[in-house]
Design a protein around this motif. Structure first.
Motif, PDB file in Angstrom:
ATOM      1  N   GLY B 127     -15.656  29.855 -77.613  1.00 52.18           N
ATOM      2  CA  GLY B 127     -14.329  30.313 -77.193  1.00 52.18           C
ATOM      3  C   GLY B 127     -13.546  30.981 -78.308  1.00 52.18           C
ATOM      4  O   GLY B 127     -12.545  31.643 -78.062  1.00 52.18           O
ATOM      5  N   GLU B 129     -14.753  33.324 -80.294  1.00 56.88           N
ATOM      6  CA  GLU B 129     -15.348  34.584 -80.722  1.00 56.88           C
ATOM      7  C   GLU B 129     -14.479  35.806 -80.427  1.00 56.88           C
ATOM      8  O   GLU B 129     -14.231  36.637 -81.300  1.00 56.88           O
ATOM      9  CB  GLU B 129     -16.708  34.742 -80.037  1.00 56.88           C
ATOM     10  N   TRP B 130     -13.984  35.903 -79.216  1.00 56.97           N
ATOM     11  CA  TRP B 130     -13.285  37.128 -78.828  1.00 56.97           C
ATOM     12  C   TRP B 130     -12.035  37.375 -79.665  1.00 56.97           C
ATOM     13  O   TRP B 130     -11.768  38.490 -80.073  1.00 56.97           O
ATOM     14  CB  TRP B 130     -12.922  37.085 -77.334  1.00 56.97           C
ATOM     15  N   ILE B 131     -11.272  36.310 -79.914  1.00 55.84           N
ATOM     16  CA  ILE B 131     -10.013  36.519 -80.635  1.00 55.84           C
ATOM     17  C   ILE B 131     -10.295  36.925 -82.078  1.00 55.84           C
ATOM     18  O   ILE B 131      -9.564  37.728 -82.666  1.00 55.84           O
ATOM     19  CB  ILE B 131      -9.089  35.282 -80.536  1.00 55.84           C
ATOM     20  N   GLU B 134     -11.065  40.446 -82.038  1.00 53.25           N
ATOM     21  CA  GLU B 134      -9.832  41.205 -81.808  1.00 53.25           C
ATOM     22  C   GLU B 134      -9.046  41.354 -83.108  1.00 53.25           C
ATOM     23  O   GLU B 134      -8.567  42.438 -83.444  1.00 53.25           O
ATOM     24  CB  GLU B 134      -8.988  40.488 -80.744  1.00 53.25           C
ATOM     25  N   LEU B 138      -8.033  44.837 -84.922  1.00 51.64           N
ATOM     26  CA  LEU B 138      -6.619  45.225 -84.864  1.00 51.64           C
ATOM     27  C   LEU B 138      -5.931  45.058 -86.217  1.00 51.64           C
ATOM     28  O   LEU B 138      -5.001  45.776 -86.536  1.00 51.64           O
ATOM     29  CB  LEU B 138      -5.874  44.428 -83.789  1.00 51.64           C
ATOM     30  N   ARG B 150     -18.804  43.788 -83.155  1.00 48.39           N
ATOM     31  CA  ARG B 150     -18.519  45.003 -82.389  1.00 48.39           C
ATOM     32  C   ARG B 150     -17.038  45.043 -82.014  1.00 48.39           C
ATOM     33  O   ARG B 150     -16.358  44.029 -82.026  1.00 48.39           O
ATOM     34  CB  ARG B 150     -19.347  45.020 -81.100  1.00 48.39           C
ATOM     35  N   LEU B 152     -13.898  44.954 -79.663  1.00 48.55           N
ATOM     36  CA  LEU B 152     -13.652  44.273 -78.392  1.00 48.55           C
ATOM     37  C   LEU B 152     -12.719  45.105 -77.517  1.00 48.55           C
ATOM     38  O   LEU B 152     -13.018  45.376 -76.362  1.00 48.55           O
ATOM     39  CB  LEU B 152     -13.035  42.890 -78.649  1.00 48.55           C
ATOM     40  N   LEU B 153     -11.590  45.513 -78.085  1.00 52.30           N
ATOM     41  CA  LEU B 153     -10.596  46.234 -77.290  1.00 52.30           C
ATOM     42  C   LEU B 153     -10.567  47.726 -77.604  1.00 52.30           C
ATOM     43  O   LEU B 153     -10.350  48.541 -76.721  1.00 52.30           O
ATOM     44  CB  LEU B 153      -9.202  45.643 -77.539  1.00 52.30           C
ATOM     45  N   PRO B 164      -4.712  49.141 -85.894  1.00 46.94           N
ATOM     46  CA  PRO B 164      -3.397  49.530 -85.368  1.00 46.94           C
ATOM     47  C   PRO B 164      -2.271  48.522 -85.597  1.00 46.94           C
ATOM     48  O   PRO B 164      -1.108  48.915 -85.583  1.00 46.94           O
ATOM     49  CB  PRO B 164      -3.654  49.725 -83.872  1.00 46.94           C
ATOM     50  N   LEU B 165      -2.579  47.248 -85.788  1.00 45.56           N
ATOM     51  CA  LEU B 165      -1.473  46.291 -85.954  1.00 45.56           C
ATOM     52  C   LEU B 165      -1.062  46.115 -87.414  1.00 45.56           C
ATOM     53  O   LEU B 165      -0.199  45.312 -87.721  1.00 45.56           O
ATOM     54  CB  LEU B 165      -1.835  44.935 -85.346  1.00 45.56           C
TER      55      LEU B 165
END
Lengths: 397, 170
Positions: B127, B129-131, B134, B138, B150, B152-153, B164-165
């Motif tokens: 759980g 991994e995605w964040i 991200e 970002l 890789r 994600l968004l 971008p952030l």
């Protein structure tokens, strides 16, 4: 017989069933799914960044646009984050109204999912019935907020519109009728041999995996993970009324459907109690004014129909937040498909991938007006037009 | 053939094994969790901003230990992490939710601007991994031990140094 080589079946980037852009790459061996790769990002709009350029009054309206179905869940979490940062309490009347709007949304969202689940299985009767009973819920939303979706009800410190005394009895009447229909639908679905055969034992998510993936909402609760933000971290009026948390242990798609159906019945219970409680509170006391912009950080969360919506805001004393973070429940839930879909057949993949109720927008109503505001087609006209067209196509009556 | 639980008709709803929890509002429970936290990691700075919102500042190198303690010992659920670019460096807030008592423990680590790197928590559960992916794209924070790096968004072909952030400081 030659050994089967793994093949890749792509679903997406435009999902053939869910009108949403995400890409599932299924690796299959014969009929059996052996691997799933999920790719996101087709819908990323950067709402968190947009919110950093908006004032605290404007943010609830921006986050409302994240999703058409959870259009009140995001503002709910958002105003709670801002209130947490600014340390303000809302008046009880506002708390009850918030819960009413939130629960109406839950019912229509769950019915929407049920209908779509039926549709995905090619069982359109379920779809038609579920959406038929969804209609009175949307009408209740329209009576209370002025809109079927995108209610614009919430603001930091309270709500924007009151529910007047005179509106309560008719709403209760609709609720009584709805309750009967929901009962009928619940029993019909839980008793349906086709749905049993098609959904039981399909796409099982075990409790261990549900915890490892931090899944939430009906996805977690159908796998025996008893988490519900409304119970665990009480807010609005959820602590002042009686209702039950629905938890099942099977973890398959059928359990997820069952959790959602039973939750609809709990929601009507909540709405009924809230409406009754409103009668005893002074009308108009719906807003604790937020005078100063927050200087602290705050976390707001709300149990959306799909799980916990999480908003984090960092204030710096100005009218604009320094950082705004949004996390929708599907972010945690969709990833659990990786394990739920494994070992199942390709034919079951479509419904398994849809079982977490991935969030997407929906607007299904049109009304045609001429330039002077006159309604061009009534409901009866539309039905007649539709029948005429069908007859023209040679399809019968 | 019916699968409706027996008490469904009678009580109006099927109830799971949890209902109202008397522990939820108990100060004793909150004190117990606080004691456990401080005993496990006395170096950290625990700020109780609200009753159910704690902020816990820890050293970057200890993140796996502390996260493991929250996730596996306390039984928290990982809600999400928020990365921010601040003038004093990148901060990551890991939001852990202790649903038993409705508490959110926000663990904060601060990383320097010149080499933002922190251990990946993917070894604790998928759980996370995605964040992390991200935040990697970002904000450009590196996660040691994150296998899948890789995008994600962002689009696949966006340049590796485009974050971008990130904000200009100076």
């Amino acid at each position: 017989m030659a050994e089967l080589e793994p093949r890749v079946i792509p679903i997406g980037p435009f999902h053939p069933l869910q009108e949403e852009a995400e890409y599932f790459k299924l690796t299959v061996e014969g009929e059996k799914v052996i691997h799933l790769d999920i790719q996101l990002g087709y819908m990323h709009r950067g709402h968190g960044k947009i919110c950093e350029g908006k004032t605290y009054d404007q943010i609830p309206f921006v986050v409302e646009r994240i999703c058409g179905i959870c259009s009140t869940s995001h503002p709910f979490a958002c105003v709670q984050a801002i209130e947490d940062a600014a340390n303000i309490e809302i008046p009880p009347r506002a708390a009850y109204i918030r819960s009413i709007v939130g629960e109406l949304e839950r019912i229509h969202s769950h019915l929407l999912w049920l209908g779509l689940a039926g549709h995905f299985l090619g069982y359109n009767t379920v779809w038609m019935w579920a959406w038929k009973y969804r209609e009175p819920v949307l009408e209740m939303c329209e009576v209370i907020t002025g809109n079927r979706n995108h209610y614009a009800m919430f603001k930091p410190g309270g709500v924007r519109r009151d529910i007047e005394e005179g509106m309560i009895p008719p709403l209760l009447q609709v609720l009584d009728k709805l309750d009967k229909k929901l009962w009928m639908l619940t029993k019909a679905v839980l008793d349906d041999p086709v749905l049993h055969a098609r959904l039981e034992g399909v796409g099982i998510l075990t409790k261990e995996k549900a915890i490892e993936y931090s899944t939430e909402g009906p996805t977690g609760r159908a796998s025996g993970v008893a988490i519900d933000v409304r119970k665990d971290d009480p807010h609005a009026a959820y602590d002042w009324i009686e209702w039950e948390e629905i938890v099942l242990t099977e973890g398959d798609v059928f359990a997820k459907a069952k959790v959602r159906l039973l939750e609809c019945l709990e929601s009507t219970k909540i709405i009924r109690q809230c409406l009754e409680k409103l009668k005893g509170l002074p009308e108009g006391d719906i807003d604790a004014k937020m005078t100063d912009p927050p200087d602290d950080e705050g976390v707001g969360r709300y149990e959306a129909p799909r799980g916990e919506v999480f908003h984090y805001v960092k204030g710096n004393g100005s009218m604009y937040p320094e950082r705004y973070k949004i996390r929708a429940p599907s972010y945690m839930n969709i990833k659990s498909n990786e394990v739920a879909v494994l070992g199942g057949s390709v034919a079951d993949a479509a419904i398994t991938l849809a079982a977490v109720d991935p969030c997407y927008c929906c607007t299904e109503r049109i009304a045609a007006f001429d330039t002077k505001g006159k309604l061009l087609h009534t409901w009866d006209d539309l039905v007649r037009l539709s029948r005429e067209k069908t007859a023209k196509m040679g399809g019968g009556s | 053939m019916t699968d409706i639980p027996q008490n469904l008709e009678k009580d109006g709803a099927y109830t799971g094994d949890t209902g109202f929890s008397p522990k939820r509002d108990s100060d004793v429970e909150f004190k117990k969790v606080e004691k456990q936290c401080l005993e496990f990691y006395p170096k950290g700075e625990l700020t109780k901003l609200r009753k159910r919102r704690w902020y816990w500042e820890i050293e970057t190198k200890d993140i796996i230990n502390v996260a493991d303690f929250c996730f596996n010992k306390l039984g928290c659920r990982f809600s999400i992490a928020s990365g921010t670019d601040t003038p004093r460096g990148f901060t990551i807030l890991y939001h852990f939710s202790l649903d038993r008592i409705g508490l959110i423990i926000n663990i904060r680590v601060t990383l320097p601007h010149d080499n933002p790197e922190v251990d990946s928590l993917t070894s604790l559960g998928r759980g996370f991994e995605w964040i992390e992916r991200e935040m990697l794209e970002l904000l450009g924070i590196k996660f040691k031990g994150l296998d899948d790096t890789r995008h994600l968004l962002l689009p696949e072909d966006s340049p590796p140094d485009y974050h971008p952030l990130r904000r200009p400081h100076g």
